[in-house]
Write an enzyme that holds these catalytic residues in place. Sequence first.
Site, PDB file in Angstrom:
ATOM      1  N   GLU A 122      40.581  41.118  42.868  1.00  0.00           N
ATOM      2  CA  GLU A 122      39.679  41.672  43.284  1.00  0.00           C
ATOM      3  C   GLU A 122      38.744  42.899  42.393  1.00  0.00           C
ATOM      4  OE1 GLU A 122      38.009  46.258  45.204  1.00  0.00           O
ATOM      5  OE2 GLU A 122      39.197  45.796  42.837  1.00  0.00           O
ATOM      6  N   GLU A 123      39.115  42.855  40.863  1.00  0.00           N
ATOM      7  CA  GLU A 123      37.837  43.204  40.444  1.00  0.00           C
ATOM      8  C   GLU A 123      36.992  42.052  40.280  1.00  0.00           C
ATOM      9  OE1 GLU A 123      37.501  46.304  40.112  1.00  0.00           O
ATOM     10  OE2 GLU A 123      40.172  47.254  39.589  1.00  0.00           O
TER      11      GLU A 123
ATOM     12  N   ASP B 116      44.155  52.622  39.410  1.00  0.00           N
ATOM     13  CA  ASP B 116      43.418  51.084  40.253  1.00  0.00           C
ATOM     14  C   ASP B 116      44.079  50.187  40.453  1.00  0.00           C
ATOM     15  OD1 ASP B 116      41.558  49.820  40.894  1.00  0.00           O
ATOM     16  OD2 ASP B 116      39.893  50.049  40.065  1.00  0.00           O
TER      17      ASP B 116
END
Length: 374
Positions: free
Chosen positions: A157-158, A122
């Site tokens: 994104e996190e 990820d």
Amino acid sequence: MKVGLIAALIGSTAALNVWRPQVLQLDVQNDVLDLHKQLVEIPSISNNETAVAEFLVKELERRNYNVLVQNVTQDGTSQNIIAFKGHNYHTKVLLTSHFDTVPPYWPYRREGDYIYGRGSVDAKSCVAAQICAFDELVKNGEINEETDLALLFVVGEEVEGTGMKYANEHLEYKDWDAVIFGEPTESKLGVGHKGYAVAELKAHGVAAHSGYPELGVSATEILIGALHEILSTKLPESDLLGPSTVNIGKISGGVAANVIPSEAHATVTFRIASDPGSIKSLLDKIVQSNDRLEITNEVYIVDPQYLDYEVDGFDTIVLAYSTDIPNLSGEFSRYLYGPGSIHVAHSDNEYVRAHELIESVDGYKRLVLHSLKH
Ligand SMILES: *[C@@H]1O[C@H](CO)[C@@H](O)[C@H](O)[C@H]1NC(C)=O
Ligand SMILES: *[C@@H]1O[C@H](CO)[C@@H](O)[C@H](O)[C@H]1NC(C)=O
Ligand SMILES: *[C@@H]1O[C@H](CO)[C@@H](O)[C@H](O)[C@H]1NC(C)=O
């Protein structure tokens, strides 16, 4: 991947023209594994991604891409990377993923087919595979390298999608026919993912001695009533994404066993399969029914996402996690695909299988070619 395997087995006869020679395949295998290793070896926890951004600029330039850097934050700690072979990224298809990771950093480690490390699945696997897929498509003359394809790698994104939001606001062109997003999907095509809503409920009571409850108002009782109403309400469903669900993730209230509590709080999170408006209405109705209840945050709602998923040779998967997809607005088709499983993504033993990483190069190639035909 089944289709690829069968074709590879018969590759020596019928499908000779379709499948690349073995030597080239080995080159590509080593290329994607090396690139992935280098990406995982450099930490890039959200809000501190510069080291990987710098690596990507050098690496993409070495591969003869033109590279643009977007400063997402003014302090120089977070940069988006855009890469293309022609004059700009005004292309038909975009491959995109993110290179920030959750903390803490875990170093790269390979044990047989298993590659461990923070970001291994990820989403540095997607970043590596997308670059190699672009290279392969160019090398094999399967696309017009200048007008067909561009790459966008974002940060943050996190942490609320800061990089993609920045890209969305500042890119001067978003007229791609298709955007292929990279996140772990077990090498299947995501059919969509649920939306999201978070509400912080607060109940106001009146403190009193617990022996004289008639002198006070219990905030916990008010809160429990509201939560019970939420739990007993039928939430919207969708054929594609299944039921909406709710989690009362945090709850607190009161100060002591012998005091009627004057305050109580709960944080409630919904995973929304359809009709996000009905979740908002439910919360409004509950708050309006009792003036001792309020919602203390702005209810943050992300709509469910329905994706394009009908592509020959790909299985499909329904996902329960959020992505950057809602933050890139435009009229394009949206695909979501990547090697490995979300189930290990944020864990201490995050990993991707080497063979799946390698196969995903072909997966991205096929998705790009499919998108160019449609
Ligand atoms: C940012 O990441 C680098 C490694 O890439 C690390 O050395 C540095 O301490 C980090 N900075 C902060 C503020 O966490
Ligand atoms: C990005 O920020 C850095 C410093 O933080 C600066 O040196 C650089 O010129 C900026 N780049 C762009 C494209 O604005
Ligand atoms: C980005 O997504 C967030 C939720 O992740 C949403 O609140 C926001 O409206 C989106 N922004 C854009 C520009 O689409």
